[in-house]
Design a protein around this motif. Structure first.
Motif, PDB file in Angstrom:
ATOM      1  N   ARG A 125       0.847  -1.195   0.000  1.00 45.88           N
ATOM      2  CA  ARG A 125       0.000   0.000   0.000  1.00 45.88           C
ATOM      3  C   ARG A 125       0.882   1.245   0.000  1.00 45.88           C
ATOM      4  N   ASP A 126       0.252   2.418  -0.006  1.00 43.74           N
ATOM      5  CA  ASP A 126       0.963   3.700  -0.102  1.00 43.74           C
ATOM      6  C   ASP A 126       1.741   3.778  -1.406  1.00 43.74           C
ATOM      7  N   LEU A 127       1.024   3.561  -2.501  1.00 43.85           N
ATOM      8  CA  LEU A 127       1.671   3.420  -3.806  1.00 43.85           C
ATOM      9  C   LEU A 127       2.407   4.676  -4.236  1.00 43.85           C
ATOM     10  N   ALA A 128       1.911   5.844  -3.885  1.00 47.44           N
ATOM     11  CA  ALA A 128       2.571   7.085  -4.304  1.00 47.44           C
ATOM     12  C   ALA A 128       3.991   7.169  -3.747  1.00 47.44           C
ATOM     13  N   GLU A 129       4.192   6.661  -2.536  1.00 50.24           N
ATOM     14  CA  GLU A 129       5.537   6.693  -1.953  1.00 50.24           C
ATOM     15  C   GLU A 129       6.453   5.682  -2.629  1.00 50.24           C
ATOM     16  N   TRP A 130       5.950   4.474  -2.889  1.00 53.12           N
ATOM     17  CA  TRP A 130       6.779   3.469  -3.556  1.00 53.12           C
ATOM     18  C   TRP A 130       7.114   3.871  -4.980  1.00 53.12           C
ATOM     19  N   ALA A 131       6.298   4.717  -5.584  1.00 51.55           N
ATOM     20  CA  ALA A 131       6.550   5.148  -6.960  1.00 51.55           C
ATOM     21  C   ALA A 131       7.740   6.096  -7.060  1.00 51.55           C
ATOM     22  N   GLU A 132       8.208   6.619  -5.932  1.00 45.59           N
ATOM     23  CA  GLU A 132       9.402   7.463  -5.954  1.00 45.59           C
ATOM     24  C   GLU A 132      10.629   6.612  -6.289  1.00 45.59           C
ATOM     25  N   ASP A 133      11.662   7.258  -6.784  1.00 45.41           N
ATOM     26  CA  ASP A 133      12.898   6.549  -7.120  1.00 45.41           C
ATOM     27  C   ASP A 133      13.598   6.053  -5.853  1.00 45.41           C
ATOM     28  N   GLY A 134      14.384   5.007  -6.015  1.00 51.34           N
ATOM     29  CA  GLY A 134      15.308   4.636  -4.949  1.00 51.34           C
ATOM     30  C   GLY A 134      15.010   3.376  -4.179  1.00 51.34           C
ATOM     31  N   MET A 135      13.858   2.731  -4.402  1.00 50.97           N
ATOM     32  CA  MET A 135      13.592   1.491  -3.677  1.00 50.97           C
ATOM     33  C   MET A 135      12.738   0.573  -4.548  1.00 50.97           C
ATOM     34  N   PRO A 136      13.395  -0.295  -5.339  1.00 53.83           N
ATOM     35  CA  PRO A 136      12.640  -1.194  -6.213  1.00 53.83           C
ATOM     36  C   PRO A 136      11.759  -2.150  -5.412  1.00 53.83           C
ATOM     37  N   ILE A 137      10.542  -2.365  -5.902  1.00 59.70           N
ATOM     38  CA  ILE A 137       9.643  -3.299  -5.236  1.00 59.70           C
ATOM     39  C   ILE A 137       8.741  -3.964  -6.262  1.00 59.70           C
ATOM     40  N   PHE A 138       8.620  -5.284  -6.144  1.00 63.17           N
ATOM     41  CA  PHE A 138       7.679  -6.061  -6.929  1.00 63.17           C
ATOM     42  C   PHE A 138       6.722  -6.730  -5.956  1.00 63.17           C
ATOM     43  N   ALA A 139       5.430  -6.712  -6.263  1.00 62.05           N
ATOM     44  CA  ALA A 139       4.437  -7.293  -5.368  1.00 62.05           C
ATOM     45  C   ALA A 139       3.313  -7.929  -6.174  1.00 62.05           C
ATOM     46  N   ARG A 140       2.545  -8.776  -5.500  1.00 63.69           N
ATOM     47  CA  ARG A 140       1.429  -9.461  -6.152  1.00 63.69           C
ATOM     48  C   ARG A 140       0.290  -8.497  -6.475  1.00 63.69           C
ATOM     49  N   GLY A 141       0.085  -7.488  -5.616  1.00 66.06           N
ATOM     50  CA  GLY A 141      -1.007  -6.536  -5.831  1.00 66.06           C
ATOM     51  C   GLY A 141      -0.984  -5.483  -4.740  1.00 66.06           C
ATOM     52  N   HIS A 142      -2.077  -4.759  -4.605  1.00 62.29           N
ATOM     53  CA  HIS A 142      -2.124  -3.701  -3.604  1.00 62.29           C
ATOM     54  C   HIS A 142      -3.520  -3.572  -3.006  1.00 62.29           C
ATOM     55  N   THR A 143      -3.556  -2.990  -1.816  1.00 61.97           N
ATOM     56  CA  THR A 143      -4.802  -2.704  -1.120  1.00 61.97           C
ATOM     57  C   THR A 143      -4.523  -1.638  -0.078  1.00 61.97           C
ATOM     58  N   HIS A 144      -5.564  -0.901   0.314  1.00 57.72           N
ATOM     59  CA  HIS A 144      -5.382   0.102   1.366  1.00 57.72           C
ATOM     60  C   HIS A 144      -5.365  -0.521   2.757  1.00 57.72           C
ATOM     61  N   ARG A 145      -5.827  -1.750   2.896  1.00 61.12           N
ATOM     62  CA  ARG A 145      -5.930  -2.381   4.209  1.00 61.12           C
ATOM     63  C   ARG A 145      -4.557  -2.712   4.784  1.00 61.12           C
ATOM     64  N   GLY A 146      -4.358  -2.367   6.050  1.00 57.01           N
ATOM     65  CA  GLY A 146      -3.058  -2.562   6.678  1.00 57.01           C
ATOM     66  C   GLY A 146      -2.914  -3.921   7.340  1.00 57.01           C
ATOM     67  N   PRO A 147      -1.684  -4.251   7.786  1.00 58.49           N
ATOM     68  CA  PRO A 147      -1.384  -5.585   8.315  1.00 58.49           C
ATOM     69  C   PRO A 147      -1.597  -5.695   9.823  1.00 58.49           C
ATOM     70  N   SER A 148      -1.610  -6.947  10.283  1.00 58.67           N
ATOM     71  CA  SER A 148      -1.469  -7.230  11.704  1.00 58.67           C
ATOM     72  C   SER A 148       0.010  -7.455  12.008  1.00 58.67           C
ATOM     73  N   LYS A 149       0.325  -7.533  13.284  1.00 56.76           N
ATOM     74  CA  LYS A 149       1.724  -7.735  13.708  1.00 56.76           C
ATOM     75  C   LYS A 149       1.747  -8.752  14.846  1.00 56.76           C
ATOM     76  N   ASP A 150       1.245  -9.935  14.558  1.00 56.75           N
ATOM     77  CA  ASP A 150       1.112 -10.968  15.582  1.00 56.75           C
ATOM     78  C   ASP A 150       1.954 -12.205  15.306  1.00 56.75           C
ATOM     79  N   GLY A 151       2.426 -12.420  14.058  1.00 57.47           N
ATOM     80  CA  GLY A 151       3.097 -13.661  13.708  1.00 57.47           C
ATOM     81  C   GLY A 151       2.075 -14.739  13.386  1.00 57.47           C
ATOM     82  N   PRO A 152       2.523 -15.965  13.214  1.00 59.55           N
ATOM     83  CA  PRO A 152       3.912 -16.402  13.248  1.00 59.55           C
ATOM     84  C   PRO A 152       4.654 -16.027  11.976  1.00 59.55           C
ATOM     85  N   GLY A 153       5.868 -16.540  11.844  1.00 59.07           N
ATOM     86  CA  GLY A 153       6.651 -16.283  10.652  1.00 59.07           C
ATOM     87  C   GLY A 153       8.054 -16.825  10.811  1.00 59.07           C
ATOM     88  N   GLU A 154       8.803 -16.828   9.690  1.00 55.07           N
ATOM     89  CA  GLU A 154      10.145 -17.400   9.673  1.00 55.07           C
ATOM     90  C   GLU A 154      11.070 -16.517   8.843  1.00 55.07           C
TER      91      GLU A 154
END
Length: 229
Positions: A125-154
């Protein structure tokens, strides 16, 4: 070696060294399509979109791999404390697009840590910021909905990202055509094969340009299939 096992669903391994710096630097000037040709034309990510601004901006660096629960970015934040300049975060988010796992605040951290870029089988999300130069990013898609921060993960485990197998330390290269992972142990060999492939392409291009291309190149294939040419 840990004295106690990780809790179920959690693992954090040290960063893996990738190919030699001079090998990584050499890949920056090679097209992903040519690298893929040199690797058999059947490997690399698919279904990802480029969200950074410049078409000619190249992503190239050793992989720090992350597997997250879809829509959760706890372990991605932890991985960002472990990266070195030039590393590429490669994230298996299960292809889920219901919640973005990175946004503008994480982009600020990525820039500060001089990350080489991000490859997400997940949403941004926040596509306007990622569109600036200096940080390449490839992703499956986009949405305005934000994440949780609970895990799990590796972190720094073998993952699958957009149909692409990635081990920690593998060389990740991305350009306008897409993203590919080069196994770290094979990077020097793939580099030489890619250079040889580009040299052959240059000869074909010159023949095409001059109108002197040999029709036998394809007629032989057609005859082998039984066509009377």
């Amino acid at each position: 070696m840990r004295d106690t096992p990780w809790p179920a669903g959690y693992r954090i391994h040290p960063r893996a060294d990738g190919p030699a710096p001079e090998t990584v630097a050499a890949f920056r000037s090679l097209p992903v399509a040519a690298i893929g040709d040199a690797m058999g034309r059947s490997t690399g990510a698919y279904g990802l979109r480029r969200y950074h601004g410049r078409l000619d901006e190249v992503l190239c660096g050793p992989a720090v791999t992350v597997r997250v629960r879809p829509g959760d970015n706890l372990m991605l934040h932890k991985a960002l404390t472990m990266v070195r300049p030039g590393d590429v975060l490669v994230v298996d988010g299960g292809g889920d697009l219901r919640q973005a796992i990175v946004g503008g605040l994480i982009r600020t951290t990525c820039v500060a840590r001089q990350l080489g870029g991000l490859v997400l089988d997940a949403a941004v999300r926040d596509l306007a910021e990622w569109a600036e130069d200096g940080m390449p990013i490839f992703a499956r898609g986009h949405t305005h909905r934000g994440p949780s921060k609970d895990g799990p993960g590796e972190i720094n485990v073998p993952i699958a990202c957009a149909g692409m197998a990635v081990l920690p330390g593998d060389l990740i290269v991305g350009d306008a055509d897409g993203v590919i992972a080069v196994p770290a142990a094979e990077a020097a060999e793939v580099l030489q094969r890619t250079r040889a492939h580009l040299a052959r392409e240059a000869e074909i291009r010159a023949a095409n340009r001059s109108g002197s291309a040999d029709p036998e190149r394809f007629d032989a294939v057609l005859r082998a299939k039984g066509l009377p040419v």
